[in-house]
Design a protein around this motif. Structure first.
Motif, short mmCIF file in Angstrom:
data_model
loop_
_atom_site.label_atom_id
_atom_site.label_comp_id
_atom_site.label_asym_id
_atom_site.label_seq_id
_atom_site.Cartn_x
_atom_site.Cartn_y
_atom_site.Cartn_z
N LYS A 152 51.32 49.58 38.03
CA LYS A 152 51.42 47.87 38.02
C LYS A 152 50.57 47.33 39.23
CE LYS A 152 54.36 48.10 34.66
NZ LYS A 152 53.73 47.68 33.37
N PHE A 153 50.01 48.32 39.98
CA PHE A 153 49.01 48.01 40.96
C PHE A 153 47.56 47.88 40.27
CE2 PHE A 153 52.57 48.90 43.49
CZ PHE A 153 52.65 47.62 44.47
N SER A 154 47.30 48.11 39.19
CA SER A 154 45.99 48.35 38.59
C SER A 154 45.47 46.86 38.50
CB SER A 154 46.25 48.57 37.17
OG SER A 154 45.18 48.20 36.39
N PRO A 155 44.19 46.85 38.63
CA PRO A 155 43.36 45.38 38.83
C PRO A 155 43.45 44.68 37.43
CG PRO A 155 42.09 47.14 39.98
CD PRO A 155 43.26 47.78 39.36
N TRP A 204 48.59 43.22 47.77
CA TRP A 204 49.94 43.83 47.74
C TRP A 204 50.05 45.44 47.76
CZ3 TRP A 204 53.57 40.63 48.68
CH2 TRP A 204 53.11 39.27 48.52
N GLY A 205 48.96 46.14 47.22
CA GLY A 205 48.88 47.34 47.25
C GLY A 205 48.88 47.87 48.66
N LEU A 206 47.99 47.13 49.62
CA LEU A 206 48.10 47.52 51.18
C LEU A 206 49.49 47.03 51.66
CD1 LEU A 206 44.46 46.45 52.27
CD2 LEU A 206 45.49 48.51 52.39
N CYS A 251 50.98 38.07 39.62
CA CYS A 251 52.41 38.08 39.87
C CYS A 251 52.88 39.53 39.76
CB CYS A 251 53.24 37.13 38.72
SG CYS A 251 52.64 37.56 36.99
N VAL A 252 52.67 40.40 38.97
CA VAL A 252 53.01 41.68 38.63
C VAL A 252 52.60 42.56 39.98
CG1 VAL A 252 52.34 43.92 37.51
CG2 VAL A 252 52.70 41.67 36.24
N HIS A 253 51.61 42.47 40.49
CA HIS A 253 51.44 43.07 41.91
C HIS A 253 52.32 42.52 43.06
CE1 HIS A 253 46.81 42.97 40.49
NE2 HIS A 253 47.44 43.83 39.87
N GLU A 254 52.40 41.25 43.07
CA GLU A 254 53.47 40.66 44.26
C GLU A 254 54.88 41.27 43.73
OE1 GLU A 254 55.08 36.39 45.98
OE2 GLU A 254 53.48 36.52 44.45
N ASN A 255 55.31 41.21 42.59
CA ASN A 255 56.66 41.47 42.28
C ASN A 255 57.01 42.79 42.48
OD1 ASN A 255 57.55 38.96 41.91
ND2 ASN A 255 57.44 39.04 39.75
N MET A 256 55.94 43.78 42.19
CA MET A 256 56.29 45.13 42.27
C MET A 256 56.08 45.63 43.79
SD MET A 256 56.64 47.83 40.04
CE MET A 256 57.96 48.50 40.91
#
Length: 545
Positions: A204-207, A264-266, A212-217
């Motif tokens: 889900k952290f794929s570019p 969000w990954g970091l 919104c997916v990055h943040e929520n995950m």
């Protein structure tokens, strides 16, 4: 008044319940009357709703499964269904468990309820998705085992949930799923492992995923793992730190295509890194192959992190990334680069020699110092860079500190130059001091403290940083004296000393107090005093509050 209102509600419902062939829809049309009577446990009403057919229709409205019927006006029908979904959801989620228990005790009804996961429009496209997710959360809390038996029986049910994590109501349901059984008493964590939750979450952290997916995950994972509440949760967290999983995560972070994937990954990896540094203990001489995986992998990606920071410094005048600000044209730093700096500060706190060799080969320090002096007013940046430089100054061997910060980064010369430019601007243009001056003085004072502890370090500075002694004894001393003045004079000494306020250096009279108030106002940046002795200007004497 409440009695008469309740009596009115009961009369409204009884008018329907007394009819020979009434329908559930007639009850639902009563809206708040219907909800109130359900909460009041109207016996006749509850007896009807607990029958299988009405209960099936009630569940169907919540999850968007309707009886076959002829639709004449689609817009009106959809509006009615939306209203019914809200009403039925309220009834299912009420404090009394009678209806929710009846649903969970009926295998067919429970299967019908969770069927909304399997439809393409069941989670977000349908009209009733927020109500379905809310009711699902309530049922999950009340009947964990029954609900998970159904979830486990459905193929890829976790994947169907995660595919819609970008929507707030689905994200809340996912958090309930993760939080409801942290001790794994009902086998929830084992189910997550069987469904490859870790691999699906990292994806889900794929570019290619939306922001919104990055943040929520990221927030869902942090909420799940902070703090790890059991050995089972710890073991799940450890799966994220396996080399393959962590490497894939870092690849998404440094991809450079998507800023939110980086940020969000970091944000999530930082939580793992803080844990690794805290649990790693003394690691100064530990070789890379023996370091915790999170620290070793993070160190391997330092050059890519450096590239993320470096790219903001290479923009030229014609660069279309530059924007006009009140201080000229600049390339926006953006929050994901600040997050990268925070990541570097935490990694540096590991105090490992191999990591330091990576903080040096990748030119991280040179980039950080250049960023500090390039962005005059970004105090978030100045704070992050200070968190990197200050521990390095305090905790590393003197020769390494001088080589990196003073020989390579030219930190001493940059401090002196920045101070001179700031003083000139303030005096000639009557402007405020640059935003980094407080941080600059703090770093300079730390360097001076090191000089006092190590005469050899002082000699190195005097021989290799022209003008350093003049700066320390001149401008820096002046700044320190100015900012060390106690506002309003010395603190008065207590009565037990036998001294009066006049003798203790406190304010002697009303004029002294007004002078203190005026001084405070000016220091805070007000053009005129905001208050006088005895209260706020214009305040009526004796006014309360």
């Amino acid at each position: 008044m409440t009695f008469w209102r309740s009596l009115g509600f009961q009369t409204e419902m009884n008018d329907v319940l007394d009819k020979p062939n009434f329908t559930l829809e007639e009850l639902l049309d009563k809206g708040e009357f219907f909800i109130t009577e359900c909460k009041n446990q109207n016996q006749k009403l509850m007896a009807y709703l607990l029958q299988e057919d009405p209960l099936r229709k009630l569940v169907g409205y919540v999850v968007g499964v309707y009886d076959d019927e002829q639709i004449e006006d689609e817009e009106e029908t959809n509006q009615n269904r939306l209203t019914y979904a809200r009403t039925c959801c309220e009834v299912l989620c009420q404090e009394d468990w009678a209806l929710s228990n009846a649903v969970c005790e009926n295998e067919g009804l429970l299967e019908l309820f969770w069927s909304f996961l399997e439809r393409e429009d069941g989670l977000v496209g349908g009209l009733v998705s927020p109500f379905a997710c809310r009711a699902a959360s309530i049922l999950l809390q009340r009947k964990i085992q029954e609900c998970f038996d159904v979830l486990k029986s459905k193929e890829n049910s976790l994947g169907m949930l995660l595919s819609k994590i970008g929507h707030s109501h689905v994200n809340e349901l996912i958090q309930k799923v993760l939080q409801c059984d942290k001790s794994d008493s009902f086998g929830v964590l084992q189910w997550l492992r069987d469904e490859n939750f870790v691999g699906q979450a990292i994806q889900k952290f794929s570019p290619q995923e939306p922001s919104c997916v990055h943040e929520n995950m990221a927030m869902t994972l942090i909420e799940f793992f902070s703090p790890p509440s059991s050995e089972e949760v710890m073991s799940m967290m450890n799966l994220f730190e396996q080399e393959d999983n962590l490497g894939k995560m870092m690849d998404f972070i440094v991809n450079g295509v998507c800023a939110t994937a980086t940020y969000w990954g970091l944000h999530f990896v930082l939580e793992l890194l803080k844990r690794g540094v805290e649990m790693g203990g003394m690691m100064e001489h530990v070789p890379p192959e023996e370091l915790p995986t999170i620290i070793r992998i993070s160190g391997q990606y330092l050059k890519q992190i450096a590239d993320i920071l470096r790219e903001v410094l290479v923009g030229e005048d014609g660069d279309d990334r530059r924007i006009t600000s009140s201080f000229g044209k600049v390339v926006p730093l953006r929050s994901y680069r600040l997050k990268a700096l925070e990541f570097l500060a935490v990694l540096l706190s590991a105090r490992n020699n191999w990591v330091d060799e990576q903080f040096i080969d990748s030119q991280i320090f040179e980039i950080c110092v250049q960023l500090f002096f390039t962005y005059h007013w970004n105090n978030f940046l100045h704070s992050c860079v200070s968190d990197i430089i200050m521990p390095f100054l305090e905790e590393r061997e003197m020769g390494l500190v001088f080589e990196v910060l003073f020989a390579r980064c030219l930190l001493g010369e940059k401090i002196i130059q920045a101070d001179e430019e700031n003083s000139e601007a303030v005096e000639s243009q009557m402007v405020s001091s640059r935003g980094y001056m407080g941080f600059l003085n703090k770093i300079a004072n730390q360097i001076v403290a090191m000089e006092g502890k190590n005469p050899n370090f002082r000699s190195l500075l005097e021989n290799h940083v022209p003008g350093w002694s003049n700066y320390v004894n001149g401008s820096l001393k002046k700044h320190n004296e100015m900012y060390s003045v106690i506002l309003g004079g010395q603190k008065p000494i207590g009565d037990d000393s036998g001294m009066s306020l006049d003798e203790s250096g406190g304010p002697e009279d009303e004029e002294d107090l007004e002078a203190i108030c005026t001084q405070y106002s000016v220091v805070q940046g007000f053009s005129e005093p905001t208050f006088g002795y005895g209260g706020w200007e214009g305040e009526e004497e004796g006014r309360g509050g």
